[in-house]
Every structure is written in C-alpha cells, then in structure tokens.
Write an enzyme that holds these catalytic residues in place. Structure first.
Site, PDB file in Angstrom:
ATOM      1  N   GLN A 113      10.383  75.349  28.400  1.00  0.00           N
ATOM      2  CA  GLN A 113       9.306  74.577  27.764  1.00  0.00           C
ATOM      3  C   GLN A 113       7.971  75.338  27.843  1.00  0.00           C
ATOM      4  O   GLN A 113       7.131  75.228  26.961  1.00  0.00           O
ATOM      5  CB  GLN A 113       9.134  73.207  28.433  1.00  0.00           C
ATOM      6  CG  GLN A 113      10.253  72.224  28.218  1.00  0.00           C
ATOM      7  CD  GLN A 113      11.310  72.264  29.310  1.00  0.00           C
ATOM      8  OE1 GLN A 113      11.583  73.344  29.861  1.00  0.00           O
ATOM      9  NE2 GLN A 113      11.929  71.131  29.624  1.00  0.00           N
ATOM     10  N   ASN A 137       8.818  65.877  38.834  1.00  0.00           N
ATOM     11  CA  ASN A 137       8.369  66.659  37.689  1.00  0.00           C
ATOM     12  C   ASN A 137       9.390  67.756  37.440  1.00  0.00           C
ATOM     13  O   ASN A 137      10.371  67.907  38.173  1.00  0.00           O
ATOM     14  CB  ASN A 137       6.962  67.238  37.928  1.00  0.00           C
ATOM     15  CG  ASN A 137       6.338  67.762  36.647  1.00  0.00           C
ATOM     16  OD1 ASN A 137       6.276  67.068  35.641  1.00  0.00           O
ATOM     17  ND2 ASN A 137       5.906  69.016  36.674  1.00  0.00           N
ATOM     18  N   ASP A 143       6.847  63.001  35.811  1.00  0.00           N
ATOM     19  CA  ASP A 143       7.801  62.123  35.130  1.00  0.00           C
ATOM     20  C   ASP A 143       7.931  60.787  35.836  1.00  0.00           C
ATOM     21  O   ASP A 143       8.264  59.780  35.196  1.00  0.00           O
ATOM     22  CB  ASP A 143       9.155  62.821  35.015  1.00  0.00           C
ATOM     23  CG  ASP A 143       9.075  63.969  34.029  1.00  0.00           C
ATOM     24  OD1 ASP A 143       8.624  65.057  34.416  1.00  0.00           O
ATOM     25  OD2 ASP A 143       9.437  63.750  32.844  1.00  0.00           O
TER      26      ASP A 143
HETATM   27  C1  LIG Z   1       3.383  65.070  30.027  1.00  0.00           C
HETATM   28  S1  LIG Z   1       5.030  65.586  30.085  1.00  0.00           S
HETATM   29  C2  LIG Z   1       5.577  65.202  31.646  1.00  0.00           C
HETATM   30  C3  LIG Z   1       6.784  66.011  32.072  1.00  0.00           C
HETATM   31  O1  LIG Z   1       7.945  65.927  31.181  1.00  0.00           O
HETATM   32  C4  LIG Z   1       8.589  67.234  31.140  1.00  0.00           C
HETATM   33  O2  LIG Z   1       9.990  67.166  31.283  1.00  0.00           O
HETATM   34  P1  LIG Z   1      10.973  67.360  29.989  1.00  0.00           P
HETATM   35  O3  LIG Z   1      10.467  68.561  29.228  1.00  0.00           O
HETATM   36  O4  LIG Z   1      12.350  67.559  30.596  1.00  0.00           O
HETATM   37  O5  LIG Z   1      10.864  66.067  29.228  1.00  0.00           O
HETATM   38  C5  LIG Z   1       7.996  67.955  32.318  1.00  0.00           C
HETATM   39  O6  LIG Z   1       8.567  67.501  33.544  1.00  0.00           O
HETATM   40  C6  LIG Z   1       6.550  67.499  32.203  1.00  0.00           C
HETATM   41  O7  LIG Z   1       5.757  67.835  33.289  1.00  0.00           O
END
Ligand SMILES: CSC[C@H]1O[C@H](OP(=O)(O)O)[C@H](O)[C@@H]1O
Length: 346
Positions: free
Chosen positions: A197, A248, A238
């Site tokens: 990401q 997180n 999260d």
């Molecule tokens: C503001 S996004 C919060 C959080 O979500 C992401 O996880 P994912 O990409 O698996 O949905 C990541 O943990 C971010 O920090």
C-alpha cells in the site's frame, strides 16, 4: 490536493477506484449490488478503515434498492441480512462495524415507515457518513499539524491517505496539512509488504501532489531511525482499544519498538470511530489473516517455491506504552489513554 473520488455513488451504482490496479492503471470498479461490495472490501479493491466503512454503508443502500419491491417484512429481513454479511467482510477495522451498526440502527428506527422512505434515509445516512469522514479528516489534519515541527522528516507506514478514506486521509492527511502549511516536511514511505500500500498508493498520492518523499523498503526504516533521520512517525489505525493499544497494518508494532528505543515520537492518527469502546486492550482485537498468495506472489508472479507454508497477518497490535499520542478529530489523546479516551464519551 488529490483530485479523485475514492468512493462515489452515482447512476445507481457504487464506483470505487480499483486500488488493486494502482498506480499502473487507474480503473473504476462498479458495484451493482451489495454482494459486489462485499467482494470489493474482501479483495481490497477498496481498503483503509474509514473507506471500507463508507463503502459498506453504500452497500446497505444497494441492498435496499435490490429488495425494495418485496413486502416490508421481507425487505427488512433481506436488508438486515445484507448488513450481517457486510459486517464480517473484514474482521479488524472497526469502522466497518461502526458504519453497519449505524445503518442497522437507522433501519430499526424507521421500520414502521414506507420502504421508499427507508431507502431514502439509508442513502442520506451513507452520504452523511462519507461527508462526515472528509470533515473529520480535516480536523485530524489540523490537530496533527501541531505536532509536526518545521522541516520535519516524517516516516509513515501503509496508506492512510485519500485512498483510505472519503478524502484527505488520516496520517497522510496530517502530512498533507504540514506540507501545505509550508513546514517543508520530507516523507519516508514504507513500501508495506505484502500488499504494498505504501509503494503503490502512498507513493501515488505523494507524487501526485509533489510532496517530497522517498519510498523505502520496510526493512530500511530501522536504520533511518537509528541514524537520526526521522523526527516523527505517524501511522493510521484499524481498531484502538480503551487502553490505547492499536491495531494497524502489519509492521507498525515493529516500527513502534524501534521508535521507542531511539526516542522518536510515535503517533497514531485516526477518527474516534476507530476507537472500540467495547474492548479494554489490544488482546481482544481479531487480527485478519489473509491468503498466502499475497506473500508468495507479487502482482501474480510467484516469488516463493510451491509448498512453503505462509503466515500472513494483515495487522499487528502496537501496545499503548509505545504510542506518544492518538490524533483524532477531537484533539490529541495522550496518556493516561484509558482515562482520556473515556472522556470522549462525555
Ligand atoms: C486510514 S486507513 C487505516 C488503516 O487501514 C489500512 O489497512 P488495509 O490497507 O489493509 O485496509 C492500514 O492499516 C491503515 O493504517
């Protein structure tokens, strides 16, 4: 400022930027029903705690449209069943459950009204959740900017930007605010294995807005911190427990330990909807484990031999003692976390 709609309900369908395809291709994934929304959340077409909450809310609206010609009793049963299915599409980010509970409460409040009225109210509520998220992120950014020093070198993990929310972002929203307020900041963005990401999404947002940055392998963060090249670390969340323990993206816990050893401030940025007031500590947070192919393959190309077993937790829990503060739309929560988090309920 990033000019794109991560999530948009238009012409009767839910349009999502397909984040699996970024940055190499900018494609829109259209959800025509709540089952496609469930898939989009599970397969991370859309991801990011706030973004999946907003997306699930619109998924409930798609269910309402699908079932609006049934009897009232059947309509309510099917729409609430859709809520149950969306509720478990991913287990860790509490914003998903928070949004679905908000839709369930609305439906149960209005169950004596006409189906058309309920459908309109569901749409309005989903729009409200989306708009609130954008406004909340701007408040998080303003509060967070207060802890960003001039010329700060900021390390961040995963993607917490406009792509992870309705708009603006949480931790990356703070970074945006610091940049646009002229603080001359510099960003180190962790690539964030295995779904990358950081490399794919955070780098996309930073490059798009010409925010000075370097993309780093996750494993390079420790050396940068040890060598005094990072002034502050800011990440998303999260699910946050009452004692401040925070789930997180995987790799966050490791960063927090290194930050503590080298006395680098370590901040969480998240809306208060990410706080789970029903759990005392991070021990109670369910950590999603994802498909092994996310680790054994990159963009569909196998990089690990057949037959190797894989452990692929999508998140980890950072203990509250490693956290300097939690930046929310209501201000920055500091220790003692439980006492100060409970004050939010007053
Ligand atoms: C503001 S996004 C919060 C959080 O979500 C992401 O996880 P994912 O990409 O698996 O949905 C990541 O943990 C971010 O920090």
């Amino acid at each position: 400022m990033a000019q794109f709609n991560t999530i948009e309900f238009k012409d009767g369908v839910l349009k999502l930027i397909d984040q699996r395809k970024l940055p190499l291709s900018f494609e829109i994934f259209e959800c025509k029903n709540y089952r496609e929304v469930d898939f989009a959340i599970k397969d991370m077409v859309v991801r990011g705690a706030p973004a999946i909450g907003v997306t699930a809310a619109y998924g409930v609206y798609l269910a309402a449209l699908e079932y609006k010609n049934l009897t009232k009793e059947e309509f309510l049963k099917e729409v609430l069943r859709a809520c149950d299915i969306l509720y478990v599409s991913r287990p860790t980010a509490v914003n998903l459950m928070w949004a679905i509970n908000r839709m369930r409460d609305l439906i149960n409040t209005l169950k004596e009204d006409s189906i058309d009225k309920i459908c309109d109210a569901i749409k309005d509520e989903a729009d409200k959740i989306a708009k609130e998220d954008e406004n909340i992120n701007k408040k998080i950014a303003e509060h967070g900017n207060n802890i960003i020093p001039q010329n700060a070198r900021i390390l961040t993990h995963c993607n917490t930007g406009a792509l992870a929310t309705s708009a603006y972002g949480t931790a990356l929203g703070v970074i945006r605010e610091a940049h646009y307020s002229g603080k001359n900041i510099f960003v180190y963005a962790d690539e964030t294995r295995p779904r990358l990401q950081g490399a794919r999404l955070t780098a996309f947002e930073l490059v798009k807005e010409k925010i000075p940055a370097k993309l780093i392998p996750d494993n390079a963060a420790a050396t940068l911190i040890r060598d005094g090249k990072v002034d502050v670390i800011i990440v998303g969340a999260d699910r946050i427990a009452l004692n401040g323990d925070t789930a997180n993206k995987i790799g966050t816990f490791m960063l927090s330990v290194i930050a503590k050893v080298y006395n680098v401030p370590f901040y969480i940025a998240a809306p208060t909807s990410t706080i789970d007031f029903n759990i005392e500590s991070g021990k109670e947070i369910v950590i999603e484990e994802r498909d092994s192919r996310e680790v054994t393959h990159i963009e569909g190309i196998r990089i690990a031999p057949e037959g190797i077993d894989v452990y692929n937790p999508a998140f980890d829990v950072t203990p509250n003692e490693n956290i300097t503060g939690i930046i929310t739309e209501k201000g920055i929560i500091t220790k003692p976390f439980r006492e100060n988090i409970l004050k939010l309920k007053l």
